[in-house]
Design an enzyme around this catalytic site. Structure first.
Site, short mmCIF file in Angstrom:
data_model
loop_
_atom_site.label_atom_id
_atom_site.label_comp_id
_atom_site.label_asym_id
_atom_site.label_seq_id
_atom_site.Cartn_x
_atom_site.Cartn_y
_atom_site.Cartn_z
N GLN A 85 34.76 21.50 113.49
CA GLN A 85 33.85 20.39 113.80
C GLN A 85 33.29 19.78 112.51
O GLN A 85 33.20 18.55 112.39
CB GLN A 85 32.72 20.88 114.69
CG GLN A 85 33.23 21.32 116.07
CD GLN A 85 32.14 21.86 116.97
OE1 GLN A 85 30.99 22.03 116.55
NE2 GLN A 85 32.49 22.12 118.22
N ARG A 120 39.21 14.01 120.68
CA ARG A 120 39.83 13.22 119.60
C ARG A 120 40.66 12.07 120.16
O ARG A 120 40.83 11.05 119.49
CB ARG A 120 40.68 14.15 118.73
CG ARG A 120 39.79 15.06 117.84
CD ARG A 120 40.41 16.39 117.60
NE ARG A 120 39.67 17.25 116.68
CZ ARG A 120 38.74 18.14 117.07
NH1 ARG A 120 38.42 18.28 118.34
NH2 ARG A 120 38.13 18.90 116.16
N SER A 163 34.71 25.90 110.25
CA SER A 163 34.39 25.06 111.40
C SER A 163 35.23 23.78 111.40
O SER A 163 35.11 22.95 110.50
CB SER A 163 32.91 24.69 111.39
OG SER A 163 32.68 23.62 112.27
N ASP A 189 36.85 30.68 120.29
CA ASP A 189 36.35 30.50 121.66
C ASP A 189 36.85 31.58 122.62
O ASP A 189 36.41 31.64 123.78
CB ASP A 189 36.77 29.13 122.20
CG ASP A 189 36.04 28.00 121.48
OD1 ASP A 189 34.98 28.27 120.90
OD2 ASP A 189 36.54 26.85 121.48
N SER A 230 39.48 19.99 122.88
CA SER A 230 39.39 19.46 121.51
C SER A 230 40.24 18.20 121.35
O SER A 230 39.80 17.21 120.76
CB SER A 230 39.90 20.51 120.52
OG SER A 230 39.05 21.63 120.51
N ARG A 244 26.74 33.85 121.98
CA ARG A 244 27.82 34.51 122.74
C ARG A 244 27.95 35.99 122.41
O ARG A 244 28.27 36.79 123.29
CB ARG A 244 29.16 33.82 122.47
CG ARG A 244 29.31 32.57 123.26
CD ARG A 244 30.69 31.95 123.18
NE ARG A 244 30.68 30.74 123.98
CZ ARG A 244 31.46 29.70 123.79
NH1 ARG A 244 32.36 29.71 122.83
NH2 ARG A 244 31.37 28.65 124.57
N LYS A 248 27.17 29.28 119.22
CA LYS A 248 27.98 28.47 120.14
C LYS A 248 27.07 27.95 121.25
O LYS A 248 25.86 27.88 121.08
CB LYS A 248 29.13 29.32 120.70
CG LYS A 248 30.17 29.67 119.64
CD LYS A 248 30.88 28.42 119.17
CE LYS A 248 31.85 28.69 118.04
NZ LYS A 248 32.38 27.47 117.46
C1 S3P Z 1 36.05 22.75 118.24
C2 S3P Z 1 35.83 23.62 117.21
C3 S3P Z 1 35.21 24.94 117.38
C4 S3P Z 1 35.22 25.41 118.82
C5 S3P Z 1 34.82 24.31 119.77
C6 S3P Z 1 35.74 23.11 119.64
C7 S3P Z 1 36.63 21.43 117.96
O1 S3P Z 1 33.88 24.89 116.92
O2 S3P Z 1 34.35 26.51 118.97
O3 S3P Z 1 34.85 24.77 121.10
O4 S3P Z 1 37.08 20.77 118.91
O5 S3P Z 1 36.67 21.05 116.78
P1 S3P Z 1 33.51 25.11 115.36
O6 S3P Z 1 34.19 24.08 114.60
O7 S3P Z 1 32.03 24.99 115.30
O8 S3P Z 1 33.99 26.50 115.08
#
Ligand code: S3P
Length: 432
Positions: A165, A25, A163, A315, A21, A346, A342
């Site tokens: 993301q 970024r 989330s 995760d 992650s 999963r 995912k």
């Molecule tokens: C992540 C957020 C998570 C995670 C993914 C990485 C990120 O997903 O499952 O492996 O880097 O922001 P979600 O935001 O969909 O939960």
């Protein structure tokens, strides 16, 4: 790939690669900031390399050396229209974050991905962006996505799906949008984007009440780059932590691991299960908490995890379910709906593969129930992964206890941990 039962223990100090992650970024944010950013310990896996290629295709100068990458950022509006569609492989993080970022750029773009990414839900990010007047076309709610880059309007947005993301995609749209936007998160999720934006000088104010988080962000303020040292990934560490806990005579030390409290639910859950885990040398690195982790073989108890834990360790459920299979009492993990969308479904793959390994388990609504036994008789040793890296690595760890297991489509491990097999075998694993 075959993962076989090991004779001795798991012993050593495996090298865990950079956090996935934070690595994404560490490319995205410096690319839209001003100045040079040297990034050390970045994860060089397929997912992250897709993000890196995307920014190179948008004209960002990125030099890749052996031990660091150097990004020469030229500001919020310096990206150029890519000459081709942006291909993001398997990476949901790249897709959701880039949809937000690109919707506020001055050019049009198209995002595409592999067959798994092309099935994943994108309306969760495009719908809130339309509240900012973004113009985005999805294909039945998924990729390919066509983005008409334009000036967006600031907005107040409530995020109802837990989330990071979605939150991060919105923040990357807001950062290039005039005025103040307010983003409310109903469940706390990983906060790497906020931490990095803040340290790059973004005008961002954060407050929390109960389990809600309020982010106020003022756009169109240029960001100033800083060097980044990416901590190692707790999610990748998890496979080694559980392998150590469930195998006898085992002991590992993991160095420089990210211990961000919005992300370390696994450690809390394992402590609850009686795991012998010590968190050592807590410190801060680019405002992210890091630590070293010592793990010893342990007698685990089962545990009940409520839905509010899910976002803090989303995760890690595949590998936690392996730990639960070797505990001395049943476990229940609640609120796992998000696991269905995912890199694979999963929740379903955990269930199917555990059942094939002889583990008594079931799903009721969004909860996973695991009833462990002392010994397992394998029913079918072919582990179906649907190209999901975390399912593949989790069942490699299962194989270290009950193998041989035949892990299908194991090449997906390159998504997040290209050196997994080497590191696992170096500490005593048996993967061929
Ligand atoms: C992540 C957020 C998570 C995670 C993914 C990485 C990120 O997903 O499952 O492996 O880097 O922001 P979600 O935001 O969909 O939960």
């Amino acid at each position: 790939m075959i993962s076989d039962k090991i004779a001795g223990g798991i012993i050593g100090s495996p090298k865990i690669p950079g956090d996935k992650s934070i690595s994404h970024r560490s490319i995205i944010i410096p690319s839209i900031s001003n100045g040079i950013c040297k990034v050390k310990n970045i994860l060089k896996s397929d997912d992250v390399l897709h993000t890196l290629e995307a920014f190179k295709d948008m004209g960002v100068e990125i030099i890749q050396n052996k031990d660091e990458i150097i990004i020469n950022g030229k500001g919020l509006n310096s990206l150029k229209k890519p000459k081709k569609d942006i291909y993001l492989g398997n990476s949901g993080t790249s897709a959701r974050l880039l949809v937000g970022l690109l919707s506020a750029q001055k050019f049009n773009s198209t995002i595409i991905g592999d067959s798994s990414l092309s099935k994943r839900p994108m309306k969760r990010i495009t719908d809130p962006l339309t509240k900012m007047n973004a113009i985005i076309k999805t294909f039945n709610g998924s990729l390919p996505i066509e983005i008409q880059g334009r000036h967006l309007a600031s907005a107040d947005i409530d995020i109802t799906i837990p989330s990071a993301q979605i939150k991060s995609g919105l923040l990357l749209a807001c950062i290039n949008t005039e005025g103040i936007s307010n983003i409310t998160e109903n469940n706390v999720t990983r906060d790497h984007t906020e931490i990095m934006l803040e340290s790059f000088g973004a005008k961002i104010e954060i407050s929390k009440k109960d389990n809600k988080k309020y982010i106020k962000i003022e756009g169109k303020n240029e960001l100033k780059s800083k060097n980044i040292n990416v901590p190692s990934d707790l999610s990748s560490s998890a496979f080694f932590i559980i392998a150590t806990l469930i195998n006898k005579n085992s002991k590992i030390i993991l160095k420089n691991i990210n211990n961000n409290p919005t992300r370390n639910g696994l450690l809390i859950a394992l402590k609850k299960m009686g795991a012998k885990i010590s968190i050592l040398n807590k410190r801060y690195n680019n405002n992210e908490e890091v630590c070293d982790i010592e793990v010893l073989s342990s007698e685990l108890n089962g545990c009940e995890l409520e839905a509010d834990m899910a976002a803090l360790m989303i995760d890690e459920y595949p590998i936690l379910s392996i730990a639960a299979s070797f505990a001395n009492s049943p476990s229940i993990f609640k609120g796992l709906n998000e696991l269905r969308v995912k890199e694979s479904d999963r929740l379903n793959l955990i269930l199917k593969n555990l059942l094939n390994c002889g583990v008594e388990c079931k799903i009721i609504d969004d909860s996973l129930y695991i009833n462990p036994k002392k010994n397992y008789e394998i029913i079918n040793n072919n582990i179906r992964t649907d190209f999901d890296h975390r399912i593949a690595m989790s069942f490699c760890v299962m194989g270290s206890k009950i193998g041989p297991l035949n892990i299908l489509e194991a090449g997906s491990i390159n998504t997040s941990f290209p050196t997994f097999k080497k590191e696992f075998n170096e500490v005593g694993g048996k993967i061929y």
